[in-house]
Motif scaffolding. Structure first.
Motif, PDB file in Angstrom:
ATOM      1  N   PHE A   1      66.273  73.051  29.661  1.00  0.00           N
ATOM      2  CA  PHE A   1      66.693  74.449  29.827  1.00  0.00           C
ATOM      3  C   PHE A   1      65.874  75.344  28.896  1.00  0.00           C
ATOM      4  O   PHE A   1      65.352  76.382  29.322  1.00  0.00           O
ATOM      5  CB  PHE A   1      68.186  74.596  29.527  1.00  0.00           C
ATOM      6  CG  PHE A   1      68.698  76.003  29.669  1.00  0.00           C
ATOM      7  CD1 PHE A   1      69.183  76.450  30.887  1.00  0.00           C
ATOM      8  CD2 PHE A   1      68.693  76.873  28.591  1.00  0.00           C
ATOM      9  CE1 PHE A   1      69.656  77.754  31.018  1.00  0.00           C
ATOM     10  CE2 PHE A   1      69.162  78.170  28.707  1.00  0.00           C
ATOM     11  CZ  PHE A   1      69.645  78.609  29.931  1.00  0.00           C
ATOM     12  N   ALA A   2      65.728  74.941  27.628  1.00  0.00           N
ATOM     13  CA  ALA A   2      64.974  75.742  26.662  1.00  0.00           C
ATOM     14  C   ALA A   2      63.525  75.917  27.103  1.00  0.00           C
ATOM     15  O   ALA A   2      62.975  77.023  27.040  1.00  0.00           O
ATOM     16  CB  ALA A   2      65.037  75.093  25.280  1.00  0.00           C
TER      17      ALA A   2
ATOM     18  N   ASP B   1      59.902  81.737  28.133  1.00  0.00           N
ATOM     19  CA  ASP B   1      59.396  83.113  28.088  1.00  0.00           C
ATOM     20  C   ASP B   1      60.484  84.146  28.310  1.00  0.00           C
ATOM     21  O   ASP B   1      60.202  85.339  28.395  1.00  0.00           O
ATOM     22  CB  ASP B   1      58.293  83.300  29.139  1.00  0.00           C
ATOM     23  CG  ASP B   1      57.046  82.503  28.794  1.00  0.00           C
ATOM     24  OD1 ASP B   1      56.791  82.312  27.597  1.00  0.00           O
ATOM     25  OD2 ASP B   1      56.351  82.062  29.719  1.00  0.00           O
ATOM     26  N   THR B   2      61.714  83.711  28.396  1.00  0.00           N
ATOM     27  CA  THR B   2      62.834  84.613  28.635  1.00  0.00           C
ATOM     28  C   THR B   2      63.315  85.191  27.306  1.00  0.00           C
ATOM     29  O   THR B   2      63.533  84.442  26.350  1.00  0.00           O
ATOM     30  CB  THR B   2      64.000  83.841  29.303  1.00  0.00           C
ATOM     31  OG1 THR B   2      63.516  83.215  30.479  1.00  0.00           O
ATOM     32  CG2 THR B   2      65.147  84.763  29.643  1.00  0.00           C
ATOM     33  N   PRO B   3      63.473  86.500  27.212  1.00  0.00           N
ATOM     34  CA  PRO B   3      63.992  87.090  25.970  1.00  0.00           C
ATOM     35  C   PRO B   3      65.363  86.484  25.622  1.00  0.00           C
ATOM     36  O   PRO B   3      66.148  86.137  26.509  1.00  0.00           O
ATOM     37  CB  PRO B   3      64.119  88.568  26.300  1.00  0.00           C
ATOM     38  CG  PRO B   3      63.160  88.792  27.426  1.00  0.00           C
ATOM     39  CD  PRO B   3      63.165  87.510  28.216  1.00  0.00           C
TER      40      PRO B   3
ATOM     41  N   LEU C   1      68.888  76.932  23.364  1.00  0.00           N
ATOM     42  CA  LEU C   1      68.298  78.267  23.313  1.00  0.00           C
ATOM     43  C   LEU C   1      66.919  78.277  22.661  1.00  0.00           C
ATOM     44  O   LEU C   1      66.237  79.290  22.684  1.00  0.00           O
ATOM     45  CB  LEU C   1      69.231  79.229  22.579  1.00  0.00           C
ATOM     46  CG  LEU C   1      70.593  79.468  23.239  1.00  0.00           C
ATOM     47  CD1 LEU C   1      71.458  80.356  22.361  1.00  0.00           C
ATOM     48  CD2 LEU C   1      70.426  80.068  24.629  1.00  0.00           C
ATOM     49  N   GLY C   2      66.515  77.156  22.067  1.00  0.00           N
ATOM     50  CA  GLY C   2      65.207  77.111  21.425  1.00  0.00           C
ATOM     51  C   GLY C   2      65.141  77.983  20.193  1.00  0.00           C
ATOM     52  O   GLY C   2      64.176  78.732  20.006  1.00  0.00           O
TER      53      GLY C   2
ATOM     54  N   VAL D   1      63.125  81.875  16.069  1.00  0.00           N
ATOM     55  CA  VAL D   1      63.128  81.733  17.523  1.00  0.00           C
ATOM     56  C   VAL D   1      61.930  80.852  17.855  1.00  0.00           C
ATOM     57  O   VAL D   1      60.784  81.228  17.650  1.00  0.00           O
ATOM     58  CB  VAL D   1      63.037  83.105  18.230  1.00  0.00           C
ATOM     59  CG1 VAL D   1      63.031  82.945  19.731  1.00  0.00           C
ATOM     60  CG2 VAL D   1      64.200  83.994  17.800  1.00  0.00           C
ATOM     61  N   LEU D   2      62.219  79.633  18.348  1.00  0.00           N
ATOM     62  CA  LEU D   2      61.170  78.642  18.559  1.00  0.00           C
ATOM     63  C   LEU D   2      60.487  78.771  19.910  1.00  0.00           C
ATOM     64  O   LEU D   2      59.270  78.761  19.996  1.00  0.00           O
ATOM     65  CB  LEU D   2      61.755  77.236  18.420  1.00  0.00           C
ATOM     66  CG  LEU D   2      62.472  76.935  17.100  1.00  0.00           C
ATOM     67  CD1 LEU D   2      63.196  75.616  17.165  1.00  0.00           C
ATOM     68  CD2 LEU D   2      61.490  76.977  15.948  1.00  0.00           C
ATOM     69  N   TYR D   3      61.278  78.832  20.964  1.00  0.00           N
ATOM     70  CA  TYR D   3      60.712  78.763  22.307  1.00  0.00           C
ATOM     71  C   TYR D   3      60.685  80.081  23.056  1.00  0.00           C
ATOM     72  O   TYR D   3      60.174  80.142  24.147  1.00  0.00           O
ATOM     73  CB  TYR D   3      61.515  77.790  23.183  1.00  0.00           C
ATOM     74  CG  TYR D   3      61.451  76.357  22.744  1.00  0.00           C
ATOM     75  CD1 TYR D   3      60.245  75.741  22.450  1.00  0.00           C
ATOM     76  CD2 TYR D   3      62.604  75.622  22.635  1.00  0.00           C
ATOM     77  CE1 TYR D   3      60.202  74.417  22.051  1.00  0.00           C
ATOM     78  CE2 TYR D   3      62.566  74.288  22.253  1.00  0.00           C
ATOM     79  CZ  TYR D   3      61.368  73.699  21.962  1.00  0.00           C
ATOM     80  OH  TYR D   3      61.331  72.402  21.586  1.00  0.00           O
TER      81      TYR D   3
END
Length: 185
Positions: free
Chosen positions: A67-68, A73-75, A148-149, A179-181
């Protein structure tokens, strides 16, 4: 407990090693929690929950990481919304609500779980019940980080002293450290 820098003195670590070597299953869990309450400060316990989580053995890590990565690239605000719609449901006695505070970079989760005491001996607590709910903060943090990464740190825990229920949930606040991903905005 030894593998990471957790500021726990060697003489205290030996208490936990003895518990692990002497007991198993629920009895080990309960004695471990009791020792945490008797020998560790709140900050030391928080650090352990941050490092080790709690309730991690759900077998969901592959799904969380997928999922992450899928939403890399999703805010973060949209990612959280997708997470809530995909993963968070009111089932098995669990109630969760997660709020992102973009101004101070925190996530707040309300959580009530009827399963928290499943590790007790015949439903009898050997440690204060708040310690069991502290471990739930570690589990919630672990799941949020993986899905959530992001990297979180425990900011605060508000655990009702009269007992946890859907009407009186725990409130955990986590600082978003990294924020990792994904992008934050």
């Amino acid at each position: 407990m030894k593998k990471r820098n957790n500021d726990i003195p060697e003489n205290i670590l030996s208490i936990f090693e003895d518990i692990v070597q002497t007991y198993s299953g629920n009895e080990c869990d309960n004695r471990f929690m009791e020792a945490m309450g008797n020998h560790l400060t709140k900050d030391q316990r928080y650090k352990l929950w941050e490092q080790l989580g709690g309730c991690q053995g759900t077998g969901q890590d592959k799904i969380r990481k997928a999922f992450a990565l899928e939403h890399a690239d999703t805010p973060l605000p949209l990612r959280l919304e997708l997470y809530l719609n995909t993963f968070v449901k009111d089932h098995s006695g669990k109630t969760r609500n997660i709020t992102l505070n973009e101004e101070n970079h925190t996530l707040t989760i309300t959580f009530a779980c009827d399963e928290c005491f499943r590790h007790t001996l015949d439903g009898k607590l050997t440690a204060p019940f708040v310690l069991y709910y502290e471990s739930c903060a570690g589990g919630r943090m672990y799941g949020l980080e993986k899905t959530l990464g992001i990297k979180l740190k425990i900011n605060s825990m508000d655990i009702p002293q009269l007992g946890v229920s859907k009407e009186r949930p725990c409130i955990y606040t986590f600082d978003i450290v990294k924020v990792l991903y994904c992008k934050f905005n």
